[in-house]
Structures are given as C-alpha cells and as structure tokens.
Scaffold this motif. Structure first.
Motif, short mmCIF file in Angstrom:
data_model
loop_
_atom_site.label_atom_id
_atom_site.label_comp_id
_atom_site.label_asym_id
_atom_site.label_seq_id
_atom_site.Cartn_x
_atom_site.Cartn_y
_atom_site.Cartn_z
N GLY A 238 92.10 24.99 98.03
CA GLY A 238 93.29 24.19 97.82
C GLY A 238 93.94 24.35 96.47
N ALA A 239 93.20 24.90 95.50
CA ALA A 239 93.75 24.99 94.14
C ALA A 239 94.57 26.24 93.91
N SER A 240 94.40 27.29 94.72
CA SER A 240 94.97 28.59 94.40
C SER A 240 95.85 29.12 95.52
N PHE A 241 96.66 30.12 95.16
CA PHE A 241 97.46 30.82 96.16
C PHE A 241 96.57 31.55 97.16
N ALA A 242 95.44 32.05 96.68
CA ALA A 242 94.55 32.83 97.55
C ALA A 242 93.83 31.95 98.57
N ALA A 243 93.63 30.68 98.24
CA ALA A 243 92.88 29.80 99.13
C ALA A 243 93.58 28.43 99.20
N PRO A 244 94.74 28.36 99.85
CA PRO A 244 95.44 27.08 99.96
C PRO A 244 94.85 26.22 101.08
N LEU A 245 95.32 25.00 101.17
CA LEU A 245 95.05 24.16 102.33
C LEU A 245 96.17 24.37 103.35
N HIS A 246 95.91 23.96 104.60
CA HIS A 246 96.90 24.10 105.66
C HIS A 246 97.02 22.77 106.40
N ARG A 247 98.21 22.27 106.50
CA ARG A 247 98.42 20.96 107.09
C ARG A 247 98.14 20.96 108.58
N THR A 248 97.50 19.91 109.06
CA THR A 248 97.44 19.65 110.49
C THR A 248 98.19 18.36 110.77
N SER A 249 99.00 18.38 111.83
CA SER A 249 99.70 17.18 112.26
C SER A 249 99.06 16.60 113.51
N ASP A 250 97.88 17.10 113.87
CA ASP A 250 97.14 16.63 115.05
C ASP A 250 96.36 15.37 114.68
N PRO A 251 96.72 14.22 115.22
CA PRO A 251 96.02 12.98 114.83
C PRO A 251 94.54 12.99 115.22
N THR A 252 94.20 13.69 116.29
CA THR A 252 92.79 13.75 116.70
C THR A 252 91.97 14.52 115.67
N ARG A 253 92.49 15.65 115.23
CA ARG A 253 91.79 16.44 114.22
C ARG A 253 91.70 15.67 112.90
N THR A 254 92.78 15.02 112.52
CA THR A 254 92.77 14.23 111.29
C THR A 254 91.72 13.13 111.36
N SER A 255 91.66 12.44 112.49
CA SER A 255 90.67 11.37 112.66
C SER A 255 89.25 11.92 112.62
N THR A 256 89.02 13.09 113.22
CA THR A 256 87.69 13.70 113.19
C THR A 256 87.30 14.07 111.77
N ASN A 257 88.22 14.70 111.05
CA ASN A 257 87.94 15.04 109.64
C ASN A 257 87.56 13.79 108.84
N ARG A 258 88.32 12.72 109.03
CA ARG A 258 88.08 11.50 108.25
C ARG A 258 86.76 10.84 108.64
N ASN A 259 86.48 10.80 109.93
CA ASN A 259 85.24 10.15 110.37
C ASN A 259 84.00 10.92 109.92
N LEU A 260 84.06 12.25 109.98
CA LEU A 260 82.92 13.05 109.54
C LEU A 260 82.67 12.92 108.04
N ALA A 261 83.75 12.74 107.28
CA ALA A 261 83.60 12.64 105.83
C ALA A 261 83.30 11.22 105.37
N CYS A 262 83.94 10.23 106.01
CA CYS A 262 83.89 8.86 105.48
C CYS A 262 83.51 7.80 106.50
N GLY A 263 83.11 8.24 107.68
CA GLY A 263 82.82 7.27 108.74
C GLY A 263 81.71 6.29 108.42
N ASP A 264 80.77 6.69 107.57
CA ASP A 264 79.66 5.80 107.22
C ASP A 264 79.75 5.32 105.78
N ALA A 265 80.95 5.35 105.21
CA ALA A 265 81.11 4.94 103.81
C ALA A 265 80.77 3.46 103.64
N PRO A 266 80.18 3.09 102.54
CA PRO A 266 79.81 1.69 102.31
C PRO A 266 81.03 0.83 102.04
#
Length: 349
Positions: A238-266
């Motif tokens: 995400g920091a460089s031209f060689a390795a950027p991030l790519h946006r997803t507008s898919d709410p299901t994918r966004t929810s999966t990403n968030r749950n896998l990363a933060c689903g059990d956050a305190p």
C-alpha cells in the motif's frame, strides 16, 4: 531507357532520443518533463489526471532506378502523446507533438499534419487540428496538434473507456504521403462515484491505473498513523507504486476482511479495532494470509510477523478510526477510485 519510380516513403517506430531538458514552451500546454520516463511505448503518469507516452519514429525515403532501390533520406523524430483530464468534468484533451531530432536528404524536407478520432464510449469535441507544419529544421522543437474528447458514459452508474487516436500524415515533396497512428486509451470516465455529503454526483474522467495517495496525518490521527506505519514497515502493501492497494466495493468481501481481522477484538472504552490493509481492499484477509499485530495493540495475534500477505489489527482511538471512514469516502470521491482501482496509503505530518 532509365526507369524511375515516384519514390517510396515509410515510417517505423524506434527508440526515442530523449532530450536532457524540458520541452518547448510554445506548446498549447507544455509537455511535462516526466514524459521522458516513458519507454518501450508504455505510457507513464504523474497524477490521476495526466498520462504521457514518448516514442521515436523514423521516416525513410527511397528511390528505385532500374530496379535498384537507394535510400534518399532519413528523419528521426520523437512523438509525445499527452492526455489531461479532470475528475469533475466529462471531457479531456489529447495533445500530440512531433519533434524532429535529426535528418538528412529528402526526408528532412517532410511536413506533418493530422487529425484525431475517438472510439468506444466517447466522441471528439471542440477544435481538432494539426495543421500542416514543416519538419525542417530538425531542431527538436515540437510541431503540435490539439484535440478534445467527451465521454458518452453520462447516465447514473455508467463507466466508459475511450481510445483517442491521432492520424499523422507525413508529406515529402516528390514522394507519396505516408501515414501512421498514435493512440492513447488511458482515460476512464464515469458517473458511478456518487455524491459525498454536500458534494454532488458528477461525471468526470481520470487515469484509472494511476495509484493516487491518501494521507493520514500523524498530528491529527496519531494512533491511526502509528498503526499504518508499523503495518507497512512489516511488509504489508500500500505504500508504493509497485505494491498499491486495490479497492473492493463488494460489501461481502469487506465484511469478511473486517471480521477476520477484528471480529474478536476486545471491548475497550474509547478504542476500536483498525485493520490494515483496509477492509475495503482486495489485499485483506479474504485473500489469504494470517493476522498479525504489534505490542500494545490489545489484539490476540502474533507480533514480529513480516511479509506482504495477511493483515494487521490494532486497537486505536475510536474517534480516529471513525474519521478514517470519512477520509476514505472523500478520497474515493475526489479521485474517482472505483472497483479494483489501485491507490496508495501514506503517513504525513
């Protein structure tokens, strides 16, 4: 009896002769110096609204006498293709410049002219002119054409691509004219970005493949900036031209990403879980990899993990995490970042 034809003329692409200094100040708009970074006929860009391509052309003239063909001249040229657009306008410009760099013989007496066409979801607009101009002297000064195009992708939700093509005609006294084309297809226009608060939905055009940068301020969002900095330093993209991030507008994918990363956050007063790469990207945990974290992040995950896959999670100040959402919405709007578009994340002062 001596048999002489009317002469042959051909034009072929070659490597550009790249000048060391800036280009002509007589241009409709000065061709940017970063255009010289183009190579192998691959366009380059320095922003979300500009693209340029530099390549070389060789014009060769020949005469055939009694079946024997002899070269009678050669002209080496640089061709500069330059498009510039606006994220708030439905039209853009395609400017072309031909710079004769060296030549000899009949080819050095040639002239150039041209016109532009537009195909796919667009039409030409306004002046479309490249009046005939002599290519002598071969002094590197640009001979120019300038034309506009406008998108037809104006309906709500529409996304349109366009190819604009300059048709160049090289005319040498005593020889048949020869033509070549020069195209760019870097601009994408849309009416799919939507509104952003008081800022209305509008049609606009950008160089879709250029990864614009969103900046997180260390002074305004210290805990967010700290997490992003550490995550990128651990190897996440995400920091460089060689390795950027790519946006997803898919709410299901966004929810999966968030749950896998933060689903059990305190549950901690004043804090909330931040994930990097952002949940609204294709680089999140839905694409694979494992979760990582850092000291004092209050997340039950390994620390000291490095590499470009996976995601980092950290409890940060809740108000900063909420503000991040608004920052991203504004960034997507301003830069017309649509599905799968690349972008970069930076940390500023």
């Amino acid at each position: 009896m001596t048999e002489v034809d009317h002469g042959g003329e051909c034009v072929t692409p070659v490597e550009a002769v790249k000048p060391a200094s800036d280009l002509s100040t007589l241009d409709a708009l000065p061709f940017p110096i970063w255009c010289n970074d183009s190579g192998n006929n691959i366009p380059v860009s320095a922003s979300r609204t500009e693209a340029c391509n530099l390549y070389g052309l060789r014009l060769t003239t020949t005469r055939t006498v009694n079946g024997v063909t002899t070269k009678t001249g050669e002209l080496m040229m640089n061709v500069y293709d330059y498009e510039f657009s606006s994220p708030d306008l439905p039209s853009w410009q395609h400017q072309i410049g031909v710079a004769p760099m060296s030549g000899w013989g009949d080819a050095a007496t040639a002239s150039v002219s041209g016109s532009m066409t537009a195909t796919n979801q667009c039409t030409t607009q306004g002046p479309n002119t490249f009046p005939i101009q002599s290519l002598s002297p071969t002094n590197g000064v640009l001979r120019e054409g300038y034309a506009g195009a406008t998108t037809t992708a104006t309906a709500v939700g529409a996304i349109g691509n366009c190819t604009t093509t300059w048709n160049l005609v090289f005319t040498t006294p005593g020889y048949n004219p020869v033509t070549t084309t020069s195209s760019l297809e870097e601009v994408r226009c849309d009416n799919a970005t939507g509104a952003n608060g008081a800022r209305p939905a509008r049609v606009g055009c950008v160089v879709w493949w250029f990864p614009a940068q969103v900046l997180y301020s260390q002074s305004s969002y210290p805990s967010l900036a700290s997490h992003v900095s550490r995550a990128q330093a651990s190897g996440l993209p995400g920091a460089s031209f060689a390795a950027p991030l790519h946006r997803t507008s898919d709410p299901t994918r966004t929810s999966t990403n968030r749950n896998l990363a933060c689903g059990d956050a305190p549950s901690i007063a004043g804090l909330s879980c931040d994930e990097y790469p952002l949940a609204s990207t294709y680089e999140g945990l839905a694409s694979g990899g494992t979760r990582r974290t850092f000291d004092n992040c209050n997340i039950n995950a390994p620390t000291g993990v490095t590499g470009p896959t996976g995601a980092s999670a950290c409890m940060i100040t809740a108000t900063e995490n909420n503000a991040q959402g608004g920052i991203m919405v504004g960034f997507y709007y301003d830069n017309r970042v649509l599905e799968a578009d690349p972008y970069r994340v930076g940390v500023g002062t």
